[in-house]
Write a protein that holds these residues in place. Structure first.
Motif, PDB file in Angstrom:
ATOM      1  N   THR A   1     -30.769  -5.458   8.629  1.00 55.19           N
ATOM      2  CA  THR A   1     -30.004  -6.601   8.635  1.00 55.19           C
ATOM      3  C   THR A   1     -29.834  -5.701   6.987  1.00 55.19           C
ATOM      4  N   PHE A   2     -30.867  -5.095   5.732  1.00 57.46           N
ATOM      5  CA  PHE A   2     -30.804  -4.425   5.113  1.00 57.46           C
ATOM      6  C   PHE A   2     -29.035  -3.005   5.404  1.00 57.46           C
TER       7      PHE A   2
ATOM      8  N   GLY B   1     -36.896  -7.318   7.142  1.00 59.61           N
ATOM      9  CA  GLY B   1     -35.629  -7.067   7.763  1.00 59.61           C
ATOM     10  C   GLY B   1     -35.314  -6.003   7.081  1.00 59.61           C
TER      11      GLY B   1
ATOM     12  N   LYS C   1     -32.071 -13.622   5.387  1.00 61.08           N
ATOM     13  CA  LYS C   1     -32.176 -12.838   6.867  1.00 61.08           C
ATOM     14  C   LYS C   1     -33.011 -11.385   6.678  1.00 61.08           C
ATOM     15  N   MET C   2     -32.925 -10.736   5.573  1.00 59.80           N
ATOM     16  CA  MET C   2     -33.574  -9.418   5.229  1.00 59.80           C
ATOM     17  C   MET C   2     -35.069  -9.505   4.253  1.00 59.80           C
TER      18      MET C   2
ATOM     19  N   ASP D   1     -32.097 -11.909  11.245  1.00 59.95           N
ATOM     20  CA  ASP D   1     -32.720 -10.909  11.478  1.00 59.95           C
ATOM     21  C   ASP D   1     -33.482 -10.758  12.780  1.00 59.95           C
TER      22      ASP D   1
END
Length: 417
Positions: free
Chosen positions: A114-115, A111, A138-139, A72
Protein backbone atom coordinates in the motif's frame (compact mmCIF):
# COMPACT_ATOMS: atom_id res chain seq x y z
CA UNK A 1 0.71 -15.29 42.77
CA UNK A 2 0.11 -18.60 41.06
CA UNK A 3 0.48 -18.36 37.29
CA UNK A 4 -2.18 -19.85 35.04
CA UNK A 5 -1.37 -22.57 32.53
CA UNK A 6 -1.63 -21.60 28.87
CA UNK A 7 -2.49 -23.97 26.04
CA UNK A 8 -2.96 -23.78 22.27
CA UNK A 9 -6.47 -24.67 21.11
CA UNK A 10 -6.59 -23.44 17.50
CA UNK A 11 -4.31 -23.07 14.48
CA UNK A 12 -4.59 -21.31 11.13
CA UNK A 13 -2.11 -20.88 8.29
CA UNK A 14 -1.80 -19.19 4.92
CA UNK A 15 1.67 -19.92 3.56
CA UNK A 16 3.71 -20.31 0.37
CA UNK A 17 3.35 -24.09 0.70
CA UNK A 18 -0.27 -24.39 1.78
CA UNK A 19 -3.31 -22.20 2.27
CA UNK A 20 -4.59 -23.95 5.38
CA UNK A 21 -3.18 -26.03 8.23
CA UNK A 22 -3.57 -29.42 6.53
CA UNK A 23 -1.98 -28.29 3.26
CA UNK A 24 0.83 -26.56 5.14
CA UNK A 25 1.63 -29.61 7.28
CA UNK A 26 1.52 -32.04 4.33
CA UNK A 27 3.97 -29.85 2.41
CA UNK A 28 6.30 -29.55 5.40
CA UNK A 29 6.48 -33.29 5.95
CA UNK A 30 7.04 -33.96 2.25
CA UNK A 31 9.76 -31.34 1.85
CA UNK A 32 7.96 -29.11 -0.65
CA UNK A 33 9.68 -25.87 -1.67
CA UNK A 34 7.53 -22.74 -1.99
CA UNK A 35 10.07 -20.76 -3.99
CA UNK A 36 9.25 -19.87 -7.61
CA UNK A 37 9.60 -16.94 -10.05
CA UNK A 38 7.77 -13.83 -8.85
CA UNK A 39 4.38 -13.26 -10.50
CA UNK A 40 3.42 -9.94 -8.88
CA UNK A 41 5.56 -7.65 -11.04
CA UNK A 42 8.11 -7.63 -13.87
CA UNK A 43 11.46 -8.75 -12.45
CA UNK A 44 13.56 -8.21 -15.58
CA UNK A 45 15.74 -5.51 -14.01
CA UNK A 46 15.84 -7.04 -10.54
CA UNK A 47 18.77 -8.92 -9.02
CA UNK A 48 16.53 -11.57 -7.39
CA UNK A 49 13.64 -12.74 -9.54
CA UNK A 50 11.98 -15.26 -7.23
CA UNK A 51 10.30 -15.51 -3.84
CA UNK A 52 7.94 -17.66 -1.83
CA UNK A 53 4.56 -16.21 -2.77
CA UNK A 54 1.18 -17.36 -1.48
CA UNK A 55 -0.34 -19.35 -4.35
CA UNK A 56 -3.87 -20.01 -5.66
CA UNK A 57 -5.30 -17.46 -3.26
CA UNK A 58 -8.41 -15.46 -4.15
CA UNK A 59 -9.19 -13.07 -1.33
CA UNK A 60 -12.84 -12.79 -2.39
CA UNK A 61 -13.31 -16.44 -1.45
CA UNK A 62 -12.85 -15.30 2.15
CA UNK A 63 -13.51 -11.56 2.42
CA UNK A 64 -16.18 -9.38 0.80
CA UNK A 65 -14.72 -7.56 -2.21
CA UNK A 66 -15.47 -4.08 -0.85
CA UNK A 67 -13.89 -4.87 2.50
CA UNK A 68 -10.87 -6.53 0.90
CA UNK A 69 -10.12 -3.39 -1.13
CA UNK A 70 -9.79 -1.49 2.15
CA UNK A 71 -7.12 -3.87 3.43
CA UNK A 72 -3.48 -4.39 2.52
CA UNK A 73 -2.53 -7.98 1.74
CA UNK A 74 -0.82 -8.43 5.10
CA UNK A 75 -4.13 -7.70 6.84
CA UNK A 76 -6.08 -9.91 4.43
CA UNK A 77 -3.70 -12.76 5.22
CA UNK A 78 -4.10 -12.14 8.95
CA UNK A 79 -7.88 -12.27 8.77
CA UNK A 80 -7.95 -15.48 6.71
CA UNK A 81 -5.48 -17.33 8.97
CA UNK A 82 -7.17 -16.15 12.16
CA UNK A 83 -10.59 -17.21 10.85
CA UNK A 84 -9.25 -20.74 10.43
CA UNK A 85 -7.69 -20.73 13.91
CA UNK A 86 -10.85 -19.40 15.61
CA UNK A 87 -13.00 -21.99 13.84
CA UNK A 88 -10.49 -24.71 14.73
CA UNK A 89 -10.64 -23.68 18.39
CA UNK A 90 -14.44 -23.64 18.43
CA UNK A 91 -14.55 -20.09 19.80
CA UNK A 92 -18.09 -18.65 19.64
CA UNK A 93 -19.96 -15.76 21.19
CA UNK A 94 -21.60 -18.25 23.57
CA UNK A 95 -18.50 -19.84 25.09
CA UNK A 96 -16.22 -16.83 25.76
CA UNK A 97 -16.47 -13.47 27.49
CA UNK A 98 -15.64 -11.06 24.65
CA UNK A 99 -14.10 -8.61 27.13
CA UNK A 100 -11.53 -11.26 28.08
CA UNK A 101 -10.58 -12.21 24.52
CA UNK A 102 -7.73 -10.24 22.94
CA UNK A 103 -5.74 -10.10 19.72
CA UNK A 104 -1.97 -9.60 19.92
CA UNK A 105 -0.42 -9.79 16.47
CA UNK A 106 3.02 -9.48 14.92
CA UNK A 107 4.11 -7.67 11.76
CA UNK A 108 7.60 -6.50 10.97
CA UNK A 109 6.69 -4.09 8.19
CA UNK A 110 2.91 -3.88 7.72
CA UNK A 111 1.32 -2.50 4.57
CA UNK A 112 4.39 -2.15 2.37
CA UNK A 113 2.52 -2.71 -0.90
CA UNK A 114 0.00 0.00 0.00
CA UNK A 115 2.78 2.44 0.91
CA UNK A 116 4.60 1.68 -2.34
CA UNK A 117 1.50 2.13 -4.51
CA UNK A 118 0.47 5.41 -2.90
CA UNK A 119 3.93 6.97 -3.09
CA UNK A 120 4.43 5.89 -6.71
CA UNK A 121 1.00 7.29 -7.62
CA UNK A 122 1.88 10.59 -5.98
CA UNK A 123 5.27 10.70 -7.74
CA UNK A 124 3.58 10.46 -11.14
CA UNK A 125 1.38 13.52 -10.45
CA UNK A 126 1.98 17.25 -10.40
CA UNK A 127 2.94 17.44 -6.75
CA UNK A 128 -0.59 17.80 -5.41
CA UNK A 129 -0.86 15.54 -2.35
CA UNK A 130 -3.66 13.27 -3.52
CA UNK A 131 -3.86 10.07 -1.49
CA UNK A 132 -6.44 7.37 -0.97
CA UNK A 133 -8.38 7.99 2.28
CA UNK A 134 -7.64 4.38 3.21
CA UNK A 135 -3.87 4.85 2.68
CA UNK A 136 -3.02 5.16 6.39
CA UNK A 137 -5.56 2.61 7.75
CA UNK A 138 -4.34 0.07 5.17
CA UNK A 139 -0.65 0.66 5.83
CA UNK A 140 -0.21 0.85 9.60
CA UNK A 141 1.11 -2.33 11.19
CA UNK A 142 -1.48 -2.39 14.00
CA UNK A 143 -4.45 -2.65 11.63
CA UNK A 144 -4.37 -6.45 11.22
CA UNK A 145 -5.40 -7.25 14.82
CA UNK A 146 -7.95 -4.44 14.59
CA UNK A 147 -9.68 -6.25 11.70
CA UNK A 148 -9.62 -9.54 13.61
CA UNK A 149 -11.08 -7.85 16.68
CA UNK A 150 -13.81 -5.97 14.80
CA UNK A 151 -14.95 -9.02 12.86
CA UNK A 152 -15.29 -11.15 15.99
CA UNK A 153 -16.24 -8.57 18.61
CA UNK A 154 -13.20 -9.33 20.78
CA UNK A 155 -12.80 -6.46 23.26
CA UNK A 156 -9.68 -7.47 25.19
CA UNK A 157 -6.11 -6.20 24.57
CA UNK A 158 -5.53 -5.43 20.90
CA UNK A 159 -2.19 -4.38 19.41
CA UNK A 160 0.75 -5.28 17.18
CA UNK A 161 4.29 -6.10 18.25
CA UNK A 162 7.00 -4.87 15.86
CA UNK A 163 10.45 -6.40 16.28
CA UNK A 164 11.36 -7.19 12.67
CA UNK A 165 11.46 -10.95 12.09
CA UNK A 166 10.88 -11.68 15.79
CA UNK A 167 7.53 -9.84 15.75
CA UNK A 168 5.08 -12.72 15.92
CA UNK A 169 7.17 -14.64 18.46
CA UNK A 170 7.12 -11.53 20.65
CA UNK A 171 3.35 -11.32 20.11
CA UNK A 172 2.93 -14.89 21.35
CA UNK A 173 5.07 -14.24 24.41
CA UNK A 174 2.98 -11.16 25.25
CA UNK A 175 -0.22 -13.17 24.79
CA UNK A 176 1.17 -15.98 26.94
CA UNK A 177 1.97 -13.52 29.73
CA UNK A 178 -1.44 -11.81 29.63
CA UNK A 179 -3.17 -15.15 30.03
CA UNK A 180 -0.94 -16.68 32.68
CA UNK A 181 -1.28 -13.50 34.75
CA UNK A 182 -5.06 -13.97 34.65
CA UNK A 183 -5.77 -10.85 32.58
CA UNK A 184 -7.37 -12.70 29.64
CA UNK A 185 -8.98 -16.06 28.95
CA UNK A 186 -8.19 -16.26 25.22
CA UNK A 187 -5.87 -14.36 22.87
CA UNK A 188 -5.57 -14.73 19.11
CA UNK A 189 -1.89 -14.38 18.28
CA UNK A 190 0.59 -14.94 15.46
CA UNK A 191 1.67 -12.72 12.61
CA UNK A 192 1.39 -11.79 8.96
CA UNK A 193 3.53 -10.18 6.28
CA UNK A 194 3.25 -9.31 2.58
CA UNK A 195 6.56 -7.78 1.54
CA UNK A 196 7.08 -9.49 -1.83
CA UNK A 197 6.98 -6.13 -3.59
CA UNK A 198 9.36 -4.04 -5.68
CA UNK A 199 10.34 -2.08 -2.57
CA UNK A 200 10.69 -5.13 -0.35
CA UNK A 201 12.75 -7.18 -2.78
CA UNK A 202 14.80 -4.18 -3.89
CA UNK A 203 15.55 -3.12 -0.33
CA UNK A 204 16.73 -6.53 0.78
CA UNK A 205 18.74 -6.96 -2.43
CA UNK A 206 20.56 -3.69 -1.78
CA UNK A 207 21.67 -5.15 1.56
CA UNK A 208 22.90 -8.34 -0.17
CA UNK A 209 20.55 -10.27 2.12
CA UNK A 210 18.66 -12.28 -0.52
CA UNK A 211 19.70 -15.33 -2.48
CA UNK A 212 20.27 -14.65 -6.18
CA UNK A 213 20.02 -18.28 -7.27
CA UNK A 214 17.66 -17.37 -10.13
CA UNK A 215 18.53 -20.49 -12.13
CA UNK A 216 17.14 -22.74 -9.39
CA UNK A 217 14.68 -20.92 -7.11
CA UNK A 218 13.27 -24.07 -5.53
CA UNK A 219 16.71 -24.93 -4.08
CA UNK A 220 17.74 -21.38 -3.14
CA UNK A 221 16.74 -21.56 0.53
CA UNK A 222 19.35 -23.98 1.85
CA UNK A 223 19.96 -23.42 5.57
CA UNK A 224 23.23 -24.85 6.95
CA UNK A 225 24.51 -25.72 3.45
CA UNK A 226 28.01 -24.46 2.62
CA UNK A 227 26.75 -22.91 -0.64
CA UNK A 228 23.94 -20.82 0.90
CA UNK A 229 23.91 -17.25 -0.39
CA UNK A 230 21.08 -15.49 1.43
CA UNK A 231 17.45 -15.91 2.41
CA UNK A 232 14.38 -16.26 0.19
CA UNK A 233 11.61 -13.76 0.94
CA UNK A 234 8.23 -15.27 1.77
CA UNK A 235 4.75 -14.02 2.67
CA UNK A 236 1.63 -15.21 4.48
CA UNK A 237 0.29 -15.60 8.00
CA UNK A 238 0.20 -17.96 10.95
CA UNK A 239 -2.46 -17.72 13.67
CA UNK A 240 -2.73 -19.44 17.05
CA UNK A 241 -5.47 -19.40 19.67
CA UNK A 242 -3.87 -19.25 23.12
CA UNK A 243 -6.16 -20.08 26.02
CA UNK A 244 -6.10 -20.49 29.76
CA UNK A 245 -6.04 -24.21 30.52
CA UNK A 246 -9.04 -24.42 32.85
CA UNK A 247 -11.08 -22.21 30.51
CA UNK A 248 -10.27 -24.53 27.61
CA UNK A 249 -11.20 -27.61 29.65
CA UNK A 250 -14.47 -26.06 30.80
CA UNK A 251 -15.67 -25.52 27.25
CA UNK A 252 -14.42 -28.92 26.06
CA UNK A 253 -11.81 -27.55 23.66
CA UNK A 254 -9.25 -29.80 22.03
CA UNK A 255 -5.73 -28.94 23.14
CA UNK A 256 -2.71 -29.14 20.85
CA UNK A 257 -0.04 -28.47 23.45
CA UNK A 258 0.93 -26.31 26.39
CA UNK A 259 3.14 -23.23 26.18
CA UNK A 260 5.92 -23.81 28.67
CA UNK A 261 7.75 -20.50 28.51
CA UNK A 262 9.13 -17.66 26.48
CA UNK A 263 12.45 -15.88 26.36
CA UNK A 264 13.67 -12.58 24.92
CA UNK A 265 17.06 -10.93 24.55
CA UNK A 266 19.00 -8.41 22.49
CA UNK A 267 22.29 -8.87 20.69
CA UNK A 268 23.26 -5.22 21.32
CA UNK A 269 25.77 -5.74 18.53
CA UNK A 270 24.83 -4.70 14.96
CA UNK A 271 21.91 -3.38 12.89
CA UNK A 272 21.58 -6.52 10.77
CA UNK A 273 24.32 -9.05 11.59
CA UNK A 274 24.14 -11.49 14.50
CA UNK A 275 26.91 -11.66 17.06
CA UNK A 276 29.42 -14.13 15.53
CA UNK A 277 29.42 -16.27 18.67
CA UNK A 278 25.64 -16.07 19.02
CA UNK A 279 25.76 -14.42 22.45
CA UNK A 280 22.23 -12.97 22.16
CA UNK A 281 20.93 -16.33 20.96
CA UNK A 282 22.58 -18.09 23.88
CA UNK A 283 20.88 -15.65 26.23
CA UNK A 284 17.41 -15.99 24.70
CA UNK A 285 17.40 -19.79 24.84
CA UNK A 286 18.65 -19.77 28.43
CA UNK A 287 15.98 -17.22 29.32
CA UNK A 288 13.31 -19.41 27.73
CA UNK A 289 14.47 -22.52 29.59
CA UNK A 290 14.56 -20.57 32.85
CA UNK A 291 11.05 -19.24 32.30
CA UNK A 292 9.78 -22.75 31.57
CA UNK A 293 11.68 -24.17 34.57
CA UNK A 294 13.27 -26.75 32.33
CA UNK A 295 16.78 -28.08 31.77
CA UNK A 296 18.62 -28.29 28.45
CA UNK A 297 18.25 -32.08 28.56
CA UNK A 298 14.46 -31.72 28.37
CA UNK A 299 14.47 -30.38 24.80
CA UNK A 300 13.76 -32.81 21.94
CA UNK A 301 13.38 -30.47 18.98
CA UNK A 302 14.42 -26.95 17.92
CA UNK A 303 12.88 -25.18 14.94
CA UNK A 304 15.71 -22.74 14.27
CA UNK A 305 15.61 -19.24 12.84
CA UNK A 306 17.82 -20.80 10.13
CA UNK A 307 17.42 -18.23 7.37
CA UNK A 308 20.07 -19.59 4.96
CA UNK A 309 22.43 -16.66 5.45
CA UNK A 310 26.19 -17.28 5.73
CA UNK A 311 26.59 -15.60 9.14
CA UNK A 312 23.26 -16.26 10.82
CA UNK A 313 23.13 -20.03 10.47
CA UNK A 314 26.60 -20.57 11.93
CA UNK A 315 26.01 -18.20 14.85
CA UNK A 316 22.73 -19.90 15.80
CA UNK A 317 24.17 -23.40 15.72
CA UNK A 318 27.17 -22.26 17.77
CA UNK A 319 24.71 -20.93 20.32
CA UNK A 320 22.79 -24.22 20.39
CA UNK A 321 26.03 -26.13 21.03
CA UNK A 322 26.95 -23.70 23.80
CA UNK A 323 23.58 -23.93 25.57
CA UNK A 324 22.89 -27.65 25.20
CA UNK A 325 26.41 -29.08 25.37
CA UNK A 326 26.59 -32.83 24.81
CA UNK A 327 22.79 -33.02 24.65
CA UNK A 328 22.80 -30.91 21.46
CA UNK A 329 23.54 -34.00 19.38
CA UNK A 330 20.33 -35.62 20.71
CA UNK A 331 18.10 -32.76 19.54
CA UNK A 332 16.33 -32.82 16.17
CA UNK A 333 17.19 -29.41 14.73
CA UNK A 334 15.56 -28.11 11.54
CA UNK A 335 14.77 -25.01 9.52
CA UNK A 336 11.36 -24.96 7.87
CA UNK A 337 12.45 -21.75 6.11
CA UNK A 338 14.11 -24.12 3.65
CA UNK A 339 10.56 -24.69 2.38
CA UNK A 340 8.57 -21.56 3.24
CA UNK A 341 11.24 -18.95 2.76
CA UNK A 342 11.49 -16.18 5.33
CA UNK A 343 8.12 -14.61 6.22
CA UNK A 344 9.74 -11.82 8.24
CA UNK A 345 7.24 -10.73 10.93
CA UNK A 346 5.09 -13.82 10.28
CA UNK A 347 7.97 -16.29 10.62
CA UNK A 348 7.47 -16.91 14.33
CA UNK A 349 3.80 -17.69 13.79
CA UNK A 350 4.14 -20.30 11.07
CA UNK A 351 7.22 -21.85 12.68
CA UNK A 352 5.47 -22.14 16.04
CA UNK A 353 2.70 -23.99 14.20
CA UNK A 354 5.29 -26.30 12.60
CA UNK A 355 6.73 -27.05 16.06
CA UNK A 356 3.28 -27.71 17.55
CA UNK A 357 2.28 -30.04 14.72
CA UNK A 358 5.61 -31.86 15.05
CA UNK A 359 4.67 -32.56 18.69
CA UNK A 360 1.15 -33.63 17.72
CA UNK A 361 2.17 -35.97 14.89
CA UNK A 362 5.56 -37.15 16.13
CA UNK A 363 7.30 -36.07 12.94
CA UNK A 364 10.11 -33.52 12.43
CA UNK A 365 9.84 -31.77 9.04
CA UNK A 366 13.13 -31.77 7.14
CA UNK A 367 15.65 -29.08 6.33
CA UNK A 368 15.63 -29.45 2.54
CA UNK A 369 18.15 -28.47 -0.16
CA UNK A 370 21.22 -29.53 1.81
CA UNK A 371 23.99 -30.90 -0.41
CA UNK A 372 27.36 -29.53 0.79
CA UNK A 373 28.62 -29.80 4.37
CA UNK A 374 29.71 -26.53 5.98
CA UNK A 375 32.96 -27.12 7.88
CA UNK A 376 32.05 -24.27 10.25
CA UNK A 377 29.07 -26.24 11.60
CA UNK A 378 29.35 -28.87 14.32
CA UNK A 379 29.08 -32.23 12.47
CA UNK A 380 27.52 -33.93 15.50
CA UNK A 381 24.30 -31.90 15.21
CA UNK A 382 21.24 -33.62 13.75
CA UNK A 383 19.94 -31.02 11.29
CA UNK A 384 17.14 -33.31 10.01
CA UNK A 385 18.51 -33.04 6.50
CA UNK A 386 16.36 -33.59 3.40
CA UNK A 387 13.94 -36.10 4.89
CA UNK A 388 11.40 -35.94 7.72
CA UNK A 389 12.20 -37.98 10.82
CA UNK A 390 9.78 -39.66 13.22
CA UNK A 391 10.24 -38.91 16.89
CA UNK A 392 8.20 -38.72 20.07
CA UNK A 393 8.54 -35.05 20.97
CA UNK A 394 7.72 -33.95 24.49
CA UNK A 395 9.26 -30.47 24.30
CA UNK A 396 10.05 -28.24 21.32
CA UNK A 397 11.57 -24.78 21.00
CA UNK A 398 11.07 -22.23 18.22
CA UNK A 399 13.73 -19.55 17.67
CA UNK A 400 13.05 -16.25 15.90
CA UNK A 401 15.48 -13.35 15.50
CA UNK A 402 15.15 -9.92 13.87
CA UNK A 403 17.25 -7.09 12.44
CA UNK A 404 18.24 -4.82 15.30
CA UNK A 405 19.31 -7.79 17.42
CA UNK A 406 15.80 -8.77 18.61
CA UNK A 407 15.69 -12.38 19.80
CA UNK A 408 12.64 -14.39 20.89
CA UNK A 409 12.25 -18.04 21.81
CA UNK A 410 9.03 -19.91 22.63
CA UNK A 411 8.83 -23.34 24.23
CA UNK A 412 5.97 -25.79 23.59
CA UNK A 413 5.37 -29.04 25.44
CA UNK A 414 3.09 -32.02 25.06
CA UNK A 415 0.09 -31.58 27.30
CA UNK A 416 -0.07 -33.78 30.39
CA UNK A 417 -2.56 -36.62 29.99
Amino acid sequence: MELKRVVVTGLGALTPIGNNIQEYWNSLVNGVSGAAPITYYDTEKHKTKFACEVKNFNVEDFIDRKEARRMDKFAQYALVASDEAILDAGITADNVDKHRVGVIWGAGIGGLETFQEEVLYYAKGDGTPKFNPFFIPKMIADIAPAHISMKNGFMGPNYTTVSACASSANAMIDAFNYIRLGLCDVIISGGSEAAVTIAGMGGFNSMHALSTRNESPETASRPFDATRDGFVLGEGAGALVLEEYEHAKARGAKIYCEIGGGGMSSDAYHLTAPHPEGLGVIAVMKNCLRDARMNPEDIDHINTHGTSTPLGDVAELKAISAVFGDHAKNININSTKSMTGHLLGAAGGIEAIASILAIKHGIIPPTINHTVVDENINPDLNLTLNKAQKRDIKVAMSNTFGFGGHNACVLFKKIDA
